[in-house]
Design an enzyme around this catalytic site. Structure first.
Site, PDB file in Angstrom:
ATOM      1  N   GLU A  47       0.874  -1.170   0.000  1.00  0.00           N
ATOM      2  CA  GLU A  47       0.000   0.000   0.000  1.00  0.00           C
ATOM      3  C   GLU A  47       0.916   1.227   0.000  1.00  0.00           C
ATOM      4  OE1 GLU A  47      -2.754   0.248   3.294  1.00  0.00           O
ATOM      5  OE2 GLU A  47      -3.504   2.179   2.578  1.00  0.00           O
ATOM      6  N   ARG A 273       5.188 -12.809   9.658  1.00  0.00           N
ATOM      7  CA  ARG A 273       5.898 -11.588   9.314  1.00  0.00           C
ATOM      8  C   ARG A 273       7.234 -11.541  10.031  1.00  0.00           C
ATOM      9  NH1 ARG A 273       2.348  -7.392   9.042  1.00  0.00           N
ATOM     10  NH2 ARG A 273       3.845  -5.786   9.582  1.00  0.00           N
ATOM     11  N   LYS A 283       4.526   0.346   9.475  1.00  0.00           N
ATOM     12  CA  LYS A 283       4.540   1.659   8.828  1.00  0.00           C
ATOM     13  C   LYS A 283       3.931   2.733   9.720  1.00  0.00           C
ATOM     14  CE  LYS A 283       3.138   0.058   4.736  1.00  0.00           C
ATOM     15  NZ  LYS A 283       2.512   0.042   3.411  1.00  0.00           N
TER      16      LYS A 283
HETATM   17  P1  ATP Z   1       2.825  -2.439   8.067  1.00  0.00           P
HETATM   18  O1  ATP Z   1       2.285  -3.396   9.064  1.00  0.00           O
HETATM   19  O2  ATP Z   1       4.259  -2.110   8.230  1.00  0.00           O
HETATM   20  O3  ATP Z   1       1.981  -1.232   7.890  1.00  0.00           O
HETATM   21  P2  ATP Z   1       1.554  -3.562   5.855  1.00  0.00           P
HETATM   22  O4  ATP Z   1       1.334  -5.028   5.845  1.00  0.00           O
HETATM   23  O5  ATP Z   1       0.392  -2.730   6.176  1.00  0.00           O
HETATM   24  O6  ATP Z   1       2.801  -3.235   6.721  1.00  0.00           O
HETATM   25  P3  ATP Z   1       1.670  -3.385   3.042  1.00  0.00           P
HETATM   26  O7  ATP Z   1       2.109  -2.273   2.197  1.00  0.00           O
HETATM   27  O8  ATP Z   1       0.241  -3.759   3.023  1.00  0.00           O
HETATM   28  O9  ATP Z   1       2.135  -3.044   4.496  1.00  0.00           O
HETATM   29  O10 ATP Z   1       2.576  -4.660   2.794  1.00  0.00           O
HETATM   30  C1  ATP Z   1       2.899  -5.187   1.538  1.00  0.00           C
HETATM   31  C2  ATP Z   1       3.241  -6.628   1.709  1.00  0.00           C
HETATM   32  O11 ATP Z   1       4.346  -6.779   2.594  1.00  0.00           O
HETATM   33  C3  ATP Z   1       2.090  -7.405   2.316  1.00  0.00           C
HETATM   34  O12 ATP Z   1       1.921  -8.599   1.591  1.00  0.00           O
HETATM   35  C4  ATP Z   1       2.518  -7.682   3.715  1.00  0.00           C
HETATM   36  O13 ATP Z   1       1.997  -8.876   4.167  1.00  0.00           O
HETATM   37  C5  ATP Z   1       4.054  -7.717   3.585  1.00  0.00           C
HETATM   38  N1  ATP Z   1       4.685  -7.338   4.847  1.00  0.00           N
HETATM   39  C6  ATP Z   1       4.478  -6.224   5.562  1.00  0.00           C
HETATM   40  N2  ATP Z   1       5.183  -6.236   6.704  1.00  0.00           N
HETATM   41  C7  ATP Z   1       5.870  -7.407   6.719  1.00  0.00           C
HETATM   42  C8  ATP Z   1       6.779  -8.024   7.631  1.00  0.00           C
HETATM   43  N3  ATP Z   1       7.138  -7.417   8.759  1.00  0.00           N
HETATM   44  N4  ATP Z   1       7.272  -9.229   7.303  1.00  0.00           N
HETATM   45  C9  ATP Z   1       6.929  -9.827   6.151  1.00  0.00           C
HETATM   46  N5  ATP Z   1       6.085  -9.315   5.261  1.00  0.00           N
HETATM   47  C10 ATP Z   1       5.552  -8.113   5.526  1.00  0.00           C
HETATM   48 MG    MG Z   2      -1.365  -3.604   4.849  1.00  0.00          MG
END
Ligand code: ATP
Ligand code: MG
Length: 567
Positions: A47, A273, A283
Site C-alpha cells: 500500500e 511476518r 509503517k
Molecule cells: P505495516 O504493518 O508495516 O503497515 P503492511 O502489511 O500494512 O505493513 P503493506 O504495504 O500492506 O504493508 O505490505 C505489503 C506486503 O508486505 C504485504 O503482503 C505484507 O503482508 C508484507 N509485509 C508487511 N510487513 C511485513 C513483515 N514485517 N514481514 C513480512 N512481510 C511483511
Molecule cells: Mg497492509
C-alpha cells in the site's frame, strides 16, 4: 494458534532451510508437478502509504524469489484503495527500493486502481445476485451490531432491502450524492458466522478525496478484501502470499472468488511476518517516528526502512542474504538484529575497500623525519580480494592517530603506543614515542616520535617485532569530515512490549563526531568502505566533497557470534 493444516508439508516449522526451500516453495513445486498451474505468478502488493521496511524485504524476496526460481513472474502491484493516506512520493520510493534489492517486475507494474471499473462492476454483480446490500447504519452501529467472538451479530435493518433499491443507492453513492460514511455497501454473508470477517463485511465506502492516480474520478472505494483478491484474480496470480494477520480473512478471500465471475482462482497462503529486535516494523509506527521528529526522516540511517538501510550503507545483497537465512515459516518469532548485522559484515568484509581514517585524532610529529617531505606508500585495498589492488597513501612528518591508541601509563597488555614504546604504522614505518605534550590541564594534546627509516613498508630488516599496528592519516593531506555513529534506535529488544514504544527510544542512538581525519582518497565516493580497525562507513548525502559526512554502517565487532554462543 496457527492453523497449518492447509499446507502440504507436515511441519512447516522445520521445512525451511537456507537453500530457499520452505513450505510455500513446496506448495508451489507440488502445484507445478501436478499440473494445477503451468507457471507461477506471484505479486508484491504494497500500500503506498509509507516507505518499505526490512519486513517488506522478506515478502519481496519470497514473492520475487519463488517466481524466479520456477521460471514464473512476480508483479509489483500498488494496493492503492485508500486515497486519504496514499501519495505519489511513496509510489516512487517503493519502486526504487524494490529495484535496489535487485528485483524486476518487467511489464507487470500494476495498481489496484487500474481495476476500479471492474471492481465496481463486480460490486453491482453482487447486489444483483442478492449477495450485497447498501447499509445506512452509522459506522458505530455497524460495529456494535457485529457481535463478538462469543456472540453472533445482528442483522442490519437494511439487510433485506430489494436489490433494485441497493443498486439505485449504490449508483447514487458513486455519483457523489452522499457524504463520507453516510452509506456503505456490505457483502451479505452471515451475521452469525464464527469468523467475524464473514459477518457482512463492508466492501465499498464513500471517500471524497483526491486519488494519486484516478484523481476525482471516484468517490466510492473498494475495501481491501474485495480489491485484493479480485486484483489477484484479474492478474491471474497463482499464489497470493501474505502475512499471518490475513489468515482469518482467507474464508472471505475465497467467498469473493466463489461468488464473482473472476477469470482465475488464486490461492492465498500466509506466512509469519518478520520482526527484529531493537526496532519496529510497522509503517504506522515508523510514520510516527518521522512525524514527531524522533528521527530525521524515513531514510534516517537508524530507521529499518530500506531507504534508511541504504543510506546507512547496508548492501542490498546482505539484506537478501538475511532474508534467505531467516527462511519462511508460520510461527511468530523475533529475529536478533545481530543476525542482520552479521550478514552485513560478512558481505562487506569480502567486498568493502579498506581505507584509513582517524575519528578522534591525536597529532604526532616525527622528530627525525625531513621537513616538507611527502612519500606515497602502497596500501592494500582489500586483503580478501586481490583484484581490488592497491592505492597510494601520503605519509609525512605530521600525522594523526586515534586518541585511544595512546596511553601515558599503559598496562602490560596494551600493545599500542606509550612513552618509549615502538609500534608499526600500517603500510609505513615503526615509530617510537619520545615525548608527550600536554595542555595546562594535563590533557595529552600531542606526541613526539622518532621513526626508523629502515622499516619502510612495515617490517624491520633486523627482524625486530612490534606487537601493535596503528592506522594513521597524514596531517597535511587529511580530509576533514563529520562522522555519525549509530546505535540501536530502541534500547528494548521488543519496543513497546511493556507500554508505549516511544518510551523505549534509545537517547544515545546517534553520536556525531566532527574534525575526523580521512585519508585523501575518501574525498571520492567508494560506496561502503572499511575504515581499518574501526568498522564500515559510507558517505552521507548531507556531506559534500569539501565537507564530507560519513555514516558508520557497522562496527567490526561480531556480536552475533556471542549471541550464538549464548543460545
Ligand atoms: P505495516 O504493518 O508495516 O503497515 P503492511 O502489511 O500494512 O505493513 P503493506 O504495504 O500492506 O504493508 O505490505 C505489503 C506486503 O508486505 C504485504 O503482503 C505484507 O503482508 C508484507 N509485509 C508487511 N510487513 C511485513 C513483515 N514485517 N514481514 C513480512 N512481510 C511483511
Ligand atoms: Mg497492509
Amino acid at each position: 494458534m496457527t492453523d497449518v493444516s492447509d499446507t502440504t508439508t507436515d511441519n512447516p516449522e522445520t521445512a525451511e532451510d537456507k537453500t530457499g526451500s520452505d513450505f510455500i516453495r513446496d506448495i508451489i513445486r507440488d502445484d507445478l508437478a501436478s499440473g494445477k498451474h503451468a507457471g507461477v505468478v506471484t505479486r508484491f502488493p504494497p500500500e503506498p502509504n509509507g516507505y518499505l521496511h526490512i519486513g517488506h524485504a522478506k515478502s519481496i524476496c519470497l514473492n520475487f524469489g519463488a517466481a524466479a526460481e520456477t521460471g514464473g513472474r512476480c508483479h509489483l502491484r500498488f494496493d492503492d484503495t485508500n486515497p486519504a493516506k496514499e501519495e505519489q512520493e511513496y509510489i516512487e520510493a517503493i519502486q526504487a527500493d524494490v529495484r535496489w534489492l535487485g528485483f524486476d517486475w518487467g511489464d507487470h507494474l500494476h495498481y489496484a486502481s487500474d481495476y476500479f471499473d471492474q471492481l465496481y462492476a463486480w460490486a453491482e454483480h453482487l447486489i444483483e445476485t442478492g449477495k450485497a446490500y447498501v447499509d445506512e447504519q452509522s459506522a458505530d452501529e455497524i460495529r456494535e451490531s457485529r457481535g463478538t467472538l462469543t456472540e453472533p451479530g445482528t442483522n442490519s435493518p437494511y439487510r433485506d432491502r430489494p436489490a433494485d433499491e441497493s443498486l439505485d443507492l449504490f449508483r447514487r453513492m458513486k455519483a457523489g450524492e452522499f457524504e463520507d460514511g453516510a452509506k456503505v455497501l456490505r457483502a451479505k454473508i452471515d451475521m452469525s458466522a464464527g469468523n467475524i470477517n464473514l459477518r457482512d463485511p463492508v466492501i465499498y465506502r464513500i471517500v471524497h478525496a483526491s486519488h494519486p492516480r484516478t484523481g476525482e474520478a471516484w468517490c466510492v472505494y473498494p475495501m481491501y478484501d474485495l480489491a485484493h483478491g479480485q486484483s489477484d484474480a484479474i492478474e491471474e496470480i497463482t499464489h497470493s502470499l501474505c502475512t499471518l494477520e490475513f489468515e482469518d480473512h482467507r474464508p472471505l478471500y475465497e467467498w469473493f472468488i466463489e461468488n464473482l465471475p473472476v477469470p482465475s482462482r488464486p490461492r492465498q497462503i500466509e506466512f509469519a511476518r518478520l520482526n527484529i529486535t531493537h526496532t519496529v516494523l510497522s509503517k504506522r509506527r515508523l510514520m510516527q517516528l518521522v512525524a514527531e521528529d524522533h528521527v530525521a526522516g524515513w531514510d534516517d540511517p537508524r530507521m529499518p526502512t530500506l531507504s534508511g538501510l541504504r543510506r546507512r550503507g547496508y548492501p542490498p545483497e546482505a539484506i537478501v542474504d538475511f532474508c534467505k537465512r531467516i527462511g519462511i515459516n508460520k510461527s511468530y518469532s523475533v529475529v536478533e538484529m545481530a543476525l542482520l548485522d552479521a550478514c552485513v559484515r560478512e558481505y562487506l568484509n569480502k567486498h568493502a575497500l579498506r581505507r584509513m581514517a582517524v575519528l578522534k585524532p591525536l597529532k604526532v610529529v616525527i622528530e627525525n623525519y625531513p621537513e616538507g617531505e611527502t612519500e606515497m606508500l602502497d596500501a592494500v585495498n582489500n586483503p580478501e580480494d586481490e583484484g581490488a589492488g592497491t592505492r597510494q597513501v601520503p605519509f609525512s612528518k605530521e600525522f594523526y592517530i586515534e586518541q585511544d591508541d595512546f596511553m601515558e601509563d599503559p598496562p602490560k597488555k596494551f600493545f599500542r603506543l606509550g612513552p618509549g614504546r615502538e609500534v608499526r604504522l600500517r603500510y609505513a614505518y615503526f615509530v617510537t614515542c619520545t615525548d608527550v605534550i600536554k595542555d595546562d590541564a594535563g590533557n595529552v594534546t600531542g606526541l613526539r616520535c622518532t621513526y626508523d627509516p629502515a622499516t619502510r613498508g612495515g617490517n624491520a630488516p633486523d627482524g625486530r617485532k612490534v606487537k601493535g599496528t596503528l592506522h594513521w592519516v597524514s596531517a597535511a593531506h587529511a580530509v576533514e569530515a563529520e562522522v555519525r555513529l549509530y546505535d540501536h534506535l530502541f534500547t528494548a529488544e521488543e519496543p513497546g512490549k511493556g507500554g508505549d514504544f516511544l518510551d523505549d527510544i534509545n537517547p544515545e542512538s546517534l553520536e556525531v563526531l566532527s574534525g575526523c581525519k580521512l585519508e585523501p582518497t575518501l574525498a571520492e565516493d567508494h560506496g561502503t568502505v572499511q575504515f581499518e580497525r574501526l568498522g564500515y562507513f559510507c558517505a552521507d548525502k548531507d556531506g559534500s566533497s569539501d565537507a564530507p559526512v560519513f555514516n558508520r554502517t557497522m562496527t567490526l565487532r561480531d556480536t552475533w557470534a556471542k549471541v550464538q554462543k549464548k543460545g
